[in-house]
Design a protein around this motif. Structure first.
Motif, PDB file in Angstrom:
ATOM      1  N   ASP B  14     -43.694  22.500   7.704  1.00 30.43           N
ATOM      2  CA  ASP B  14     -43.020  21.656   8.682  1.00 30.43           C
ATOM      3  C   ASP B  14     -41.582  21.378   8.255  1.00 30.43           C
ATOM      4  O   ASP B  14     -40.665  21.327   9.078  1.00 30.43           O
ATOM      5  N   THR B  93     -43.800  13.142  14.252  1.00 33.52           N
ATOM      6  CA  THR B  93     -45.187  13.257  13.755  1.00 33.52           C
ATOM      7  C   THR B  93     -46.012  14.133  14.673  1.00 33.52           C
ATOM      8  O   THR B  93     -45.618  14.422  15.802  1.00 33.52           O
ATOM      9  N   ALA B  94     -47.182  14.559  14.164  1.00 38.96           N
ATOM     10  CA  ALA B  94     -48.099  15.360  14.977  1.00 38.96           C
ATOM     11  C   ALA B  94     -48.939  14.458  15.875  1.00 38.96           C
ATOM     12  O   ALA B  94     -49.505  14.894  16.854  1.00 38.96           O
ATOM     13  N   SER B  95     -49.038  13.167  15.511  1.00 39.77           N
ATOM     14  CA  SER B  95     -49.945  12.261  16.241  1.00 39.77           C
ATOM     15  C   SER B  95     -49.410  11.883  17.615  1.00 39.77           C
ATOM     16  O   SER B  95     -48.219  11.639  17.791  1.00 39.77           O
ATOM     17  N   LYS B  96     -50.325  11.879  18.549  1.00 39.16           N
ATOM     18  CA  LYS B  96     -49.968  11.386  19.868  1.00 39.16           C
ATOM     19  C   LYS B  96     -50.807  10.138  20.201  1.00 39.16           C
ATOM     20  O   LYS B  96     -50.915   9.737  21.337  1.00 39.16           O
ATOM     21  N   ARG B 114     -43.002  13.760  19.087  1.00 39.73           N
ATOM     22  CA  ARG B 114     -44.175  14.475  18.638  1.00 39.73           C
ATOM     23  C   ARG B 114     -43.773  15.906  18.312  1.00 39.73           C
ATOM     24  O   ARG B 114     -43.112  16.586  19.104  1.00 39.73           O
ATOM     25  N   LYS B 115     -44.245  16.345  17.163  1.00 39.39           N
ATOM     26  CA  LYS B 115     -43.906  17.715  16.751  1.00 39.39           C
ATOM     27  C   LYS B 115     -44.709  18.669  17.613  1.00 39.39           C
ATOM     28  O   LYS B 115     -45.937  18.665  17.554  1.00 39.39           O
ATOM     29  N   PRO B 116     -44.057  19.491  18.433  1.00 37.67           N
ATOM     30  CA  PRO B 116     -44.807  20.435  19.270  1.00 37.67           C
ATOM     31  C   PRO B 116     -45.238  21.653  18.438  1.00 37.67           C
ATOM     32  O   PRO B 116     -44.602  21.982  17.431  1.00 37.67           O
ATOM     33  N   VAL B 117     -46.335  22.276  18.884  1.00 36.17           N
ATOM     34  CA  VAL B 117     -46.796  23.493  18.200  1.00 36.17           C
ATOM     35  C   VAL B 117     -45.806  24.629  18.480  1.00 36.17           C
ATOM     36  O   VAL B 117     -45.435  25.390  17.591  1.00 36.17           O
ATOM     37  N   GLU B 118     -45.336  24.691  19.678  1.00 35.02           N
ATOM     38  CA  GLU B 118     -44.418  25.760  20.091  1.00 35.02           C
ATOM     39  C   GLU B 118     -43.039  25.530  19.481  1.00 35.02           C
ATOM     40  O   GLU B 118     -42.404  24.515  19.697  1.00 35.02           O
ATOM     41  N   PHE B 119     -42.636  26.488  18.668  1.00 37.34           N
ATOM     42  CA  PHE B 119     -41.404  26.354  17.912  1.00 37.34           C
ATOM     43  C   PHE B 119     -40.182  26.188  18.809  1.00 37.34           C
ATOM     44  O   PHE B 119     -39.268  25.419  18.518  1.00 37.34           O
ATOM     45  N   LEU B 120     -40.188  26.863  19.928  1.00 35.12           N
ATOM     46  CA  LEU B 120     -39.014  26.785  20.805  1.00 35.12           C
ATOM     47  C   LEU B 120     -38.835  25.356  21.313  1.00 35.12           C
ATOM     48  O   LEU B 120     -37.724  24.858  21.433  1.00 35.12           O
TER      49      LEU B 120
END
Lengths: 813, 145
Positions: B14, B93-96, B114-120
């Motif tokens: 990350d 963070t990853a938490s929603k 929120r940190k998205p999974v999709e890098f773009l």
């Protein structure tokens, strides 16, 4: 003159005869004087007291009219002695001669009332003479010459005077005679009265009605009648003998009153009436009424009248007794009527003598109907035959006792109905012989109460709960079999002892508090622990209530104890299960959290670095290598989506439900707008019914609509004229919301798989998705207690329904 | 006063991605990295014994799920300290989870990403963050200046 002498001798003769009739003599004298001396002659007597000339007398005139007028004048009133000529003559005793009178002057000088008469009379000469007898004027004679001028001479006067002597003598004699006869008459009368009085007295004396006593004040008896002798029981000789003491007949307590009577007698002559007693010869007492009086003004002789009151006293006593008897009878009656029970008094033959009002109330007979009837009339027929035997046995040995102890006794009403009774008997000794008074109590209510008590007792005895009664101080007074089973103490062991026996030592304060609160009237209900006889503890649920008396005062405490060991065990198991479930839930939360954070991080790495390779190192890969990198990017992204869907599903399950009225129509429009915005190029007609409302958690309601409408949006993507509709139907009496679309639809054969997680009826390539959406929908609806189902056909669109428990949803009117 | 960004991140992947995302967004600020909450506090508030020697960063990117001292605790301590109570802190963070969002904002976070999974998407988020917090946003006066 000869004529006058003849008249004199006639008069003398007449006088002798006239003694008994002086009026006739006076009439003769008046006539003779009138005829011989003329013309008017009036003779009047003087009253005995010498004060008046009487209005009666004798008169003569040869003219009858004038004679009548003269008499009228005489009778008009008597004349006072001393007034007028006649009055003067009567007063002085001297004759007055007036030889010549002028008639007119005479009229004028006389009193007005005489004038008319005197005018007619025409008096010319007058003489007035006293009639003297024993030197006393007894009358007056008037002579008047009328209408002729012939004055009276002294010779006339002498002649008249001599005749007047005769007249006076006649009047005097007549008076003496009358006086003598009056005196004789009076004497005769007096002697007659005396004789009558004597006769009356003798009648009284001998009548036997009153006792009569003549005695000296000192007590010596002079005379006593038989009646009085009869009263005192002595013979006359005894009473009259010298040594007899009359005073000794009077009992000492009456002697002071006797002495006072003697004093009164001496003072006033009359002793008044008094009641007293004599001591008879035989020593008994004779009540008497005595009245005494002095017999003479002087001396010491008294006469007493004695009435025997013996009979009268006896009568009075009898009357008194009768009144007392009547009062006693009334009292007895009142007592009888005031008794709360029916009372029947019967005689030795079993006949009813007396009943009270309660009998009428209870048996329906009036007193009149029962009096004289055999007592068996009040007994049911089946017992009648044996009853006289019992009755006679009782009369044989009477005493106060209950009847038919331990037997069920019944009374029979007039209408034939029966009722349970309790009878007690008591003998009543009366003048009419032995009577029996039976007190009959209707015990219907008591029987019912007994039955009720028995029923309640049976319930208590058979109850599975321990039922205990105790005093306000906590002393056990009743202990049922279940209490024995529950606590191990037998009733015999614990009754009379404190309830503290079954209270663990650490709960004694609680016991005290409970006794106080229940004593104050509060019902207590709580679970606690009690100690068995063997010392082990038992979980019980207690209901402790005050027991009140009829007046509402708390007099005791009832306690129902239920063994809740099983329930407690179940509760403990439940609590353990709950704890386990909560622990699992916490684990799930932790898992979800780690899924969210930790599982996504590697995906982010995979996706990110694959993307970096594609961006920065694309020239190092051929088309196939680049395609595989794309696959990594795609799959990582897809897994991220799956994780998000899983998280949202778990959030639906975990989150607290917060129900409120949600405007589904407004919410659906918002979702529709958002969906339309994601693909601006698509055309879709949204038909959303107005005013749809439901009681739902707003967050979950939104998730629900997002999933359902999102699904519809997704599956209508390839429909040329997409149409999505939200409305409400009614299914099985409750509103069913529906979301209908005209999209891809589904095969009803797979309808059961629709709502399971990760179940998909289409490939991801046809319609992308996680397979979590409808599972989420179902969880949301079922969490609200509702139901969800679907209808559809392949390429014919789908319709999803959800209904909620009644009263929580619908379209507002 | 530097244009340094402090990244509090325990995950190395990350960390790299975050730095790359900023770089791809043409945000060239120096990015300092600490690996856990304790280090972050030491970096910003100094040790218990010594004073802080370096200047405060322009922006703190704070992960929540951190070893030793959690991100929320770091935030609480920063807001309690006079020097850092106004320091811009963006939770990354990853938490929603709603709870994390609420706690984060309650403790004074300036933003929550929120940190998205999709890098773009992550690159886009980093670019926006940088633009806003480093260029557009007017910072409050710092107590040190």
């Amino acid at each position: 003159l000869e004529e006058r002498l003849r008249v004199l001798s006639e008069a003398t003769r007449a006088f002798a005869e006239a003694t008994r009739d002086p009026q006739a003599l006076l009439d003769v004298i008046a006539r003779r004087l009138g005829e011989l001396v003329g013309d008017l002659c009036v003779i009047r007597a003087v009253t005995e007291d010498g004060a008046w000339l009487e209005s009666t007398g004798a008169a003569y005139h040869r003219n009858p009219e004038l004679l009548e007028a003269t008499r009228q004048l005489m009778m008009s009133g008597r004349q006072r002695v001393g007034e007028g000529i006649s009055g003067r003559v009567a007063a002085t005793g001297q004759a007055i001669l007036t030889p010549r009178i002028s008639p007119a002057a005479f009229v004028a000088s006389s009193e007005p009332k005489y004038r008319p008469f005197l005018e007619q009379l025409g008096v010319t000469s007058s003489m007035t003479l006293p009639l003297l007898c024993a030197g006393k004027v007894v009358g007056v004679a008037n002579l008047m010459r009328c209408g002729r001028d012939e004055p009276y001479s002294s010779a006339d006067l002498d002649f008249v005077a001599s005749l007047a002597e005769h007249a006076a003598l006649a009047i005097g004699n007549a008076r003496s005679y009358a006086a003598e006869r009056a005196a004789r008459n009076a004497a005769e009368k007096a002697s007659l009265a005396l004789r009558e009085a004597e006769i009356r007295f003798a009648r009284l004396y001998e009548s036997g009605i009153v006792g009569i006593l003549v005695a000296h004040l000192g007590g010596r008896v002079v005379e006593i009648n038989d009646t009085l002798l009869g009263i005192i029981g002595y013979a006359r000789e005894e009473v009259l003998s010298d040594g007899f003491a009359w005073v000794a007949l009077t009992p000492p307590e009456y002697r002071p009153a006797d002495r006072r009577t003697v004093e009164r007698l001496s003072e006033s002559g009359v002793g008044g009436l008094r009641e007293k007693e004599y001591i008879r010869k035989d020593g008994t007492r004779a009540p008497v009424l005595v009245g005494s009086a002095m017999l003479q003004d002087e001396g010491t002789l008294t006469i007493s009248v004695v009435l025997d009151l013996t009979e009268r006293k006896a009568t009075l006593a009898l009357v008194d007794q009768l009144q007392r008897d009547r009062a006693a009878d009334a009292k007895f009656r009142a007592l009888l009527e005031s008794a709360p029970d029916a009372m029947v008094i019967v005689d030795a033959e079993g006949a009813i003598v007396l009943t009270n009002g309660q009998v009428e109330t209870q048996f329906g007979y009036t007193a009149a109907e029962l009096t004289g009837q055999p007592i068996e009339i009040l007994i049911p027929e089946r017992f009648r035959a044996a009853h006289p035997g019992h009755r006679n046995a009782y009369f044989g040995s009477p005493g106060i006792r209950p009847m038919g102890a331990r037997l069920e006794l019944y009374g029979r009403r007039k209408n034939g109905s029966e009722f349970p009774i309790e009878v007690s008997l008591s003998p009543l000794q009366t003048e009419d012989g032995l009577l029996v008074s039976s007190t009959i109590r209707d015990i219907t209510e008591r029987k019912q109460a007994d039955q009720q008590r028995a029923n309640l007792a049976a319930i208590v005895e058979s109850s599975d709960d321990a039922i205990i009664a105790k005093t306000l101080a906590g002393v056990v007074s009743s202990w049922n079999p279940s209490a024995e089973r529950l606590f191990g103490y037998s009733a015999a062991e614990i009754i009379g002892k404190s309830i503290a026996l079954i209270v663990p030592p650490d709960r004694e304060a609680q016991l005290t508090a409970t006794l106080t609160q229940v004593g104050a009237g509060a019902v207590q209900h709580f679970d606690t622990v009690r100690r068995r006889k063997d010392g082990s503890l038992v979980d019980v649920s207690l209901t402790i209530s005050p027991v009140r008396d009829a007046a509402g005062h708390v007099v005791g405490i009832s306690k129902v104890a239920r063994d809740i060991t099983e329930r407690k065990r179940a509760e403990r198991e439940l609590a353990r299960a709950k704890d386990a479930a909560e622990a699992a839930s916490r684990e799930l939360e932790a898992f979800s959290y780690s899924v969210a954070h930790d599982l996504r991080a590697p995906l982010r790495g995979m996706n990110g670095f694959a993307r970096l390779l594609l961006d920065g190192y694309a020239d190092k890969f051929d088309a196939e290598g680049q395609d595989w990198l794309q696959e990594i990017v795609f799959n990582a992204k897809k897994m991220g989506g799956l994780i998000d869907a899983l998280l949202s599903l778990s959030r639906v399950t975990r989150s607290e439900l917060r129900r409120e009225v949600v405007d589904l129509s407004a919410m659906a429009r918002k979702v529709a707008t958002d969906l339309s915005a994601t693909e601006p190029g698509r055309s879709c007609s949204w038909i959303i019914q107005d005013s749809l409302q439901a009681q739902l958690d707003p967050n979950l309601a939104r998730a629900l609509l997002e999933n359902l409408l999102g699904n519809a949006w997704k599956f209508t993507a390839k429909s040329p004229a997409a149409c999505i509709e939200l409305g409400v139907d009614e299914r099985d009496g409750v509103p069913a919301f529906r979301v209908r679309d005209n999209g891809a639809g589904f095969d009803m054969a797979f309808a059961s798989k629709l709502f399971a997680p990760f179940q998909r009826l289409h490939t991801t390539h046809e319609f992308p998705g996680t397979g979590i959406g409808l599972a989420t929908v179902q969880r949301i609806v079922s969490r609200h207690g509702g139901r969800v189902w679907a209808e559809g056909a392949v390429n014919m669109g789908a319709c999803f329904f959800f209904s909620l428990p009644s009263q929580t949803s619908g379209a507002s009117a | 006063m530097t244009k340094t960004i402090l990244l509090v991140e325990d995950n190395m992947s990350d960390e790299k991605l975050t730095v790359l995302a900023f770089r791809q967004s043409k945000i060239e600020n120096e990015i300092a990295v600490v690996r856990d909450g304790a280090e972050a506090l030491e970096y910003l508030l100094g040790t218990a014994s010594g004073q802080v020697t370096r200047d405060l960063p322009a922006l703190v990117l704070l992960d929540l799920n951190l070893p030793r001292v959690s991100g929320l605790e770091v935030l609480r301590r920063l807001r309690a300290d006079e020097r850092t109570k106004l320091l811009p802190v963006v939770i990354l963070t990853a938490s929603k989870e709603d709870e994390d969002l609420i706690n984060g904002y309650s403790l004074g976070a300036n933003a929550y990403v929120r940190k998205p999974v999709e890098f773009l998407q992550f690159v886009e988020a980093a670019r926006t963050l940088g633009l806003f917090w480093l260029l557009l946003n007017e910072r409050p006066p710092t107590p040190n200046s």
